[in-house]
Motif scaffolding. Sequence first.
Motif, PDB file in Angstrom:
ATOM      1  N   ALA A   1      -0.368  -1.978   4.740  1.00  0.00           N
ATOM      2  CA  ALA A   1      -0.757  -0.561   4.922  1.00  0.00           C
ATOM      3  C   ALA A   1      -1.953  -0.247   4.021  1.00  0.00           C
ATOM      4  O   ALA A   1      -2.023   0.809   3.395  1.00  0.00           O
TER       5      ALA A   1
ATOM      6  N   LEU B   1      -5.703  11.563   7.619  1.00  0.00           N
ATOM      7  CA  LEU B   1      -4.308  11.582   7.145  1.00  0.00           C
ATOM      8  C   LEU B   1      -3.310  11.560   8.295  1.00  0.00           C
ATOM      9  O   LEU B   1      -2.343  10.812   8.287  1.00  0.00           O
TER      10      LEU B   1
ATOM     11  N   GLN C   1      -9.587  -4.002   3.125  1.00  0.00           N
ATOM     12  CA  GLN C   1      -8.636  -4.679   2.236  1.00  0.00           C
ATOM     13  C   GLN C   1      -7.496  -5.324   3.024  1.00  0.00           C
ATOM     14  O   GLN C   1      -6.814  -6.212   2.529  1.00  0.00           O
TER      15      GLN C   1
ATOM     16  N   ARG D   1     -13.171   7.028   4.129  1.00  0.00           N
ATOM     17  CA  ARG D   1     -12.718   7.447   5.464  1.00  0.00           C
ATOM     18  C   ARG D   1     -12.993   6.356   6.479  1.00  0.00           C
ATOM     19  O   ARG D   1     -13.949   5.595   6.330  1.00  0.00           O
TER      20      ARG D   1
ATOM     21  N   GLU E   1       1.943  -1.849  -4.690  1.00  0.00           N
ATOM     22  CA  GLU E   1       0.738  -1.018  -4.779  1.00  0.00           C
ATOM     23  C   GLU E   1      -0.120  -1.530  -5.938  1.00  0.00           C
ATOM     24  O   GLU E   1       0.379  -1.721  -7.036  1.00  0.00           O
ATOM     25  N   LYS E   2      -1.403  -1.737  -5.681  1.00  0.00           N
ATOM     26  CA  LYS E   2      -2.269  -2.297  -6.723  1.00  0.00           C
ATOM     27  C   LYS E   2      -2.598  -1.278  -7.824  1.00  0.00           C
ATOM     28  O   LYS E   2      -2.858  -1.652  -8.957  1.00  0.00           O
TER      29      LYS E   2
ATOM     30  N   GLY F   1      -2.758   6.468  -2.720  1.00  0.00           N
ATOM     31  CA  GLY F   1      -3.950   5.841  -2.132  1.00  0.00           C
ATOM     32  C   GLY F   1      -5.063   6.860  -2.062  1.00  0.00           C
ATOM     33  O   GLY F   1      -5.430   7.469  -3.077  1.00  0.00           O
ATOM     34  N   ARG F   2      -5.569   7.118  -0.874  1.00  0.00           N
ATOM     35  CA  ARG F   2      -6.656   8.089  -0.705  1.00  0.00           C
ATOM     36  C   ARG F   2      -6.137   9.530  -0.683  1.00  0.00           C
ATOM     37  O   ARG F   2      -6.848  10.452  -0.297  1.00  0.00           O
TER      38      ARG F   2
ATOM     39  N   ILE G   1      -0.385   7.367   2.414  1.00  0.00           N
ATOM     40  CA  ILE G   1       0.521   8.133   3.287  1.00  0.00           C
ATOM     41  C   ILE G   1       1.131   7.237   4.370  1.00  0.00           C
ATOM     42  O   ILE G   1       2.302   7.415   4.736  1.00  0.00           O
ATOM     43  N   ALA G   2       0.382   6.222   4.843  1.00  0.00           N
ATOM     44  CA  ALA G   2       0.923   5.338   5.887  1.00  0.00           C
ATOM     45  C   ALA G   2       2.079   4.504   5.326  1.00  0.00           C
ATOM     46  O   ALA G   2       3.186   4.515   5.879  1.00  0.00           O
TER      47      ALA G   2
ATOM     48  N   ASP H   1      -4.201  18.027   5.752  1.00  0.00           N
ATOM     49  CA  ASP H   1      -4.521  18.701   7.017  1.00  0.00           C
ATOM     50  C   ASP H   1      -4.348  17.786   8.214  1.00  0.00           C
ATOM     51  O   ASP H   1      -4.478  16.582   8.149  1.00  0.00           O
TER      52      ASP H   1
ATOM     53  N   GLY I   1       0.819  -1.215   0.000  1.00  0.00           N
ATOM     54  CA  GLY I   1       0.000   0.000   0.000  1.00  0.00           C
ATOM     55  C   GLY I   1       0.846   1.254   0.000  1.00  0.00           C
ATOM     56  O   GLY I   1       1.667   1.467   0.892  1.00  0.00           O
TER      57      GLY I   1
ATOM     58  N   ILE J   1      -1.540  -7.552  -4.079  1.00  0.00           N
ATOM     59  CA  ILE J   1      -1.117  -8.686  -3.264  1.00  0.00           C
ATOM     60  C   ILE J   1      -2.350  -9.452  -2.799  1.00  0.00           C
ATOM     61  O   ILE J   1      -3.347  -8.852  -2.361  1.00  0.00           O
TER      62      ILE J   1
ATOM     63  N   ARG K   1     -18.472  18.981   0.172  1.00  0.00           N
ATOM     64  CA  ARG K   1     -17.480  20.040  -0.040  1.00  0.00           C
ATOM     65  C   ARG K   1     -17.406  20.332  -1.539  1.00  0.00           C
ATOM     66  O   ARG K   1     -17.478  19.408  -2.348  1.00  0.00           O
TER      67      ARG K   1
ATOM     68  N   GLY L   1      -2.009   2.380   9.271  1.00  0.00           N
ATOM     69  CA  GLY L   1      -2.997   3.063   8.435  1.00  0.00           C
ATOM     70  C   GLY L   1      -3.966   3.843   9.293  1.00  0.00           C
ATOM     71  O   GLY L   1      -3.835   3.895  10.523  1.00  0.00           O
ATOM     72  N   ASP L   2      -4.951   4.447   8.631  1.00  0.00           N
ATOM     73  CA  ASP L   2      -5.879   5.331   9.341  1.00  0.00           C
ATOM     74  C   ASP L   2      -6.893   4.583  10.190  1.00  0.00           C
ATOM     75  O   ASP L   2      -7.692   5.214  10.878  1.00  0.00           O
TER      76      ASP L   2
HETATM   77  C1  LIG Z   1     -12.430  11.984  -0.998  1.00  0.00           C
HETATM   78  C2  LIG Z   1     -11.670  11.918   0.274  1.00  0.00           C
HETATM   79  C3  LIG Z   1     -11.527  13.046   1.075  1.00  0.00           C
HETATM   80  C4  LIG Z   1     -10.816  12.984   2.265  1.00  0.00           C
HETATM   81  N1  LIG Z   1     -10.651  14.108   3.016  1.00  0.00           N
HETATM   82  C5  LIG Z   1      -9.883  14.073   4.130  1.00  0.00           C
HETATM   83  C6  LIG Z   1      -9.625  15.241   4.882  1.00  0.00           C
HETATM   84  O1  LIG Z   1     -10.086  16.328   4.539  1.00  0.00           O
HETATM   85  N2  LIG Z   1      -8.846  15.141   6.007  1.00  0.00           N
HETATM   86  C7  LIG Z   1      -8.290  13.943   6.410  1.00  0.00           C
HETATM   87  O2  LIG Z   1      -7.565  13.891   7.412  1.00  0.00           O
HETATM   88  N3  LIG Z   1      -8.539  12.811   5.716  1.00  0.00           N
HETATM   89  C8  LIG Z   1      -9.316  12.849   4.599  1.00  0.00           C
HETATM   90  N4  LIG Z   1      -9.549  11.695   3.886  1.00  0.00           N
HETATM   91  C9  LIG Z   1      -9.061  10.421   4.435  1.00  0.00           C
HETATM   92  C10 LIG Z   1      -7.569  10.241   4.176  1.00  0.00           C
HETATM   93  O3  LIG Z   1      -7.325  10.445   2.807  1.00  0.00           O
HETATM   94  C11 LIG Z   1      -7.172   8.824   4.601  1.00  0.00           C
HETATM   95  O4  LIG Z   1      -7.494   8.649   5.976  1.00  0.00           O
HETATM   96  C12 LIG Z   1      -5.684   8.537   4.431  1.00  0.00           C
HETATM   97  O5  LIG Z   1      -5.226   8.983   3.179  1.00  0.00           O
HETATM   98  C13 LIG Z   1      -5.462   7.046   4.590  1.00  0.00           C
HETATM   99  O6  LIG Z   1      -4.116   6.740   4.301  1.00  0.00           O
HETATM  100  P1  LIG Z   1      -3.607   5.231   4.369  1.00  0.00           P
HETATM  101  O7  LIG Z   1      -2.200   5.246   3.957  1.00  0.00           O
HETATM  102  O8  LIG Z   1      -3.965   4.652   5.701  1.00  0.00           O
HETATM  103  O9  LIG Z   1      -4.501   4.423   3.316  1.00  0.00           O
HETATM  104  P2  LIG Z   1      -4.620   4.592   1.735  1.00  0.00           P
HETATM  105  O10 LIG Z   1      -4.340   5.975   1.320  1.00  0.00           O
HETATM  106  O11 LIG Z   1      -5.942   4.009   1.350  1.00  0.00           O
HETATM  107  O12 LIG Z   1      -3.449   3.673   1.159  1.00  0.00           O
HETATM  108  C14 LIG Z   1      -3.597   2.272   1.059  1.00  0.00           C
HETATM  109  C15 LIG Z   1      -3.060   1.794  -0.277  1.00  0.00           C
HETATM  110  O13 LIG Z   1      -3.098   0.354  -0.280  1.00  0.00           O
HETATM  111  C16 LIG Z   1      -3.371  -0.067  -1.603  1.00  0.00           C
HETATM  112  N5  LIG Z   1      -3.832  -1.468  -1.536  1.00  0.00           N
HETATM  113  C17 LIG Z   1      -4.970  -1.944  -0.946  1.00  0.00           C
HETATM  114  N6  LIG Z   1      -5.032  -3.286  -1.078  1.00  0.00           N
HETATM  115  C18 LIG Z   1      -3.915  -3.667  -1.742  1.00  0.00           C
HETATM  116  C19 LIG Z   1      -3.427  -4.927  -2.181  1.00  0.00           C
HETATM  117  N7  LIG Z   1      -4.098  -6.071  -1.937  1.00  0.00           N
HETATM  118  N8  LIG Z   1      -2.227  -4.973  -2.855  1.00  0.00           N
HETATM  119  C20 LIG Z   1      -1.539  -3.815  -3.126  1.00  0.00           C
HETATM  120  N9  LIG Z   1      -1.973  -2.585  -2.736  1.00  0.00           N
HETATM  121  C21 LIG Z   1      -3.145  -2.513  -2.047  1.00  0.00           C
HETATM  122  C22 LIG Z   1      -4.437   0.922  -2.067  1.00  0.00           C
HETATM  123  O14 LIG Z   1      -4.521   0.958  -3.487  1.00  0.00           O
HETATM  124  C23 LIG Z   1      -3.904   2.230  -1.471  1.00  0.00           C
HETATM  125  O15 LIG Z   1      -3.074   2.923  -2.391  1.00  0.00           O
HETATM  126  C24 LIG Z   1     -10.241  11.737   2.673  1.00  0.00           C
HETATM  127  C25 LIG Z   1     -10.364  10.609   1.858  1.00  0.00           C
HETATM  128  C26 LIG Z   1     -11.069  10.693   0.668  1.00  0.00           C
HETATM  129  C27 LIG Z   1     -11.151   9.475  -0.216  1.00  0.00           C
END
Ligand SMILES: Cc1cc2nc3c(=O)[nH]c(=O)nc-3n(C[C@H](O)[C@H](O)[C@H](O)COP(=O)(O)OP(=O)(O)OC[C@H]3O[C@@H](n4cnc5c(N)ncnc54)[C@H](O)[C@@H]3O)c2cc1C
Length: 329
Positions: free
Chosen positions: A152, A304, A157, A274, A31-32, A38-39, A11-12, A58, A8, A123, A209, A296-297
């Motif tokens: 992550a 984030l 997932q 989220r 990364e898939k 990611g998000r 950001i995590a 933020d 993944g 994966i 928004r 992760g979140d």
């Molecule tokens: C539209 C939107 C608006 C948002 N607004 C805000 C905000 O204003 N403030 C805030 O704090 N947060 C906001 N968030 C939430 C924030 O973006 C997430 O909490 C944060 O980015 C999560 O990060 P992460 O690294 O935990 O997960 P992710 O960013 O989801 O990263 C996980 C990655 O794992 C990959 N993955 C999953 N399964 C597999 C697999 N089997 N094999 C390979 N790769 C895989 C995914 O493709 C992804 O790239 C928002 C989210 C969205 C979608």
Amino acid sequence: MPRIAIIGAGIAGATLANRLTYSGVTVDLFEKSRGTGGRLASTRVGQLSADLGAPYLDGCSSEFERFLNSFVEKGVVETWRTTRSDFDLNQQESIDYKIGAGRNSLFTRELLKGATLHTETRIGVVWSDKQGVLIRDDQGYLIDYFDAVVVAAPAPQAVPLLETSPRFAHRADQAATSANWIALFQFDKRPSRLDGVSVIEGEHPEFYRIIVESDKPGREGVLIRVEMRESWSQSHIDDEREPLLQMIEAMLADWLGESLKPSTSKIHRWLYSRTLQSAQLTQPLWDAELSIGACGDWINEPGLEGAWKSANELADVIIDSFGAGGNLS
Ligand SMILES: Cc1cc2nc3c(=O)[nH]c(=O)nc-3n(C[C@H](O)[C@H](O)[C@H](O)COP(=O)(O)OP(=O)(O)OC[C@H]3O[C@@H](n4cnc5c(N)ncnc54)[C@H](O)[C@@H]3O)c2cc1C
């Protein structure tokens, strides 16, 4: 040096990769999707760039602020000074947001510089045995054995990927997520209702928004991002994209008070946008015996900053577990 796989590139995963590679660990990140973030991913609408996930970086802690500021110095993150308003356009205020310079996904790309990135690799299996931790892709093909693997991915997932540690899979299963529809519209001219304002949020039954993406520094054209409310998104979760895009376009025209025809548009469904309820774990998810971890979140704090914090806390534990000769203990 140990070799660690991270699944993944959000950001995590990117933060963890950054910390581990800085400590001399060899990191392979899977990364898939085609890109990173990611998000926090970005996309293109016609010739224009837009942030498709979280619109800005933020957070509220001074640690996160300091971390982002260190990337401002490198020109990877920048400050967007803009005007925010409610949907009635009554309460306007000046506000500073941190954003990825150019687009948000470039920020995760920067964090991943020291790691080997394998995109478009989904994966399917993570399994710990006597030889180490193996990972297979979703076709069952054995990718390799690693000294440790960190999942992550978003909670839903992560569950199947954590099967080798039922305790961890159960934790991921406890987290609850919400879905979101996002629509992007490119116009030839700026709708007059949006003169002098770039971010609109607050009370509205359907919109969460509205952001004039093209007002972010270095962006061009007129590109408007419409983020639908979670309850609205959930009630349209399985709708066909094209009619839904037209419905959102009509709702936007109604709010703008003028029906401009977009020259290009795009719609995206975030199934797990989220974390509504995290697993509420105050300790990092790391099993030293299985050499499996997760971040992760969904671990403790949503958003984030929560994802970033959980990656840092896990990095501390993993870096601490290096024994003499760089083995994981
Ligand atoms: C539209 C939107 C608006 C948002 N607004 C805000 C905000 O204003 N403030 C805030 O704090 N947060 C906001 N968030 C939430 C924030 O973006 C997430 O909490 C944060 O980015 C999560 O990060 P992460 O690294 O935990 O997960 P992710 O960013 O989801 O990263 C996980 C990655 O794992 C990959 N993955 C999953 N399964 C597999 C697999 N089997 N094999 C390979 N790769 C895989 C995914 O493709 C992804 O790239 C928002 C989210 C969205 C979608």
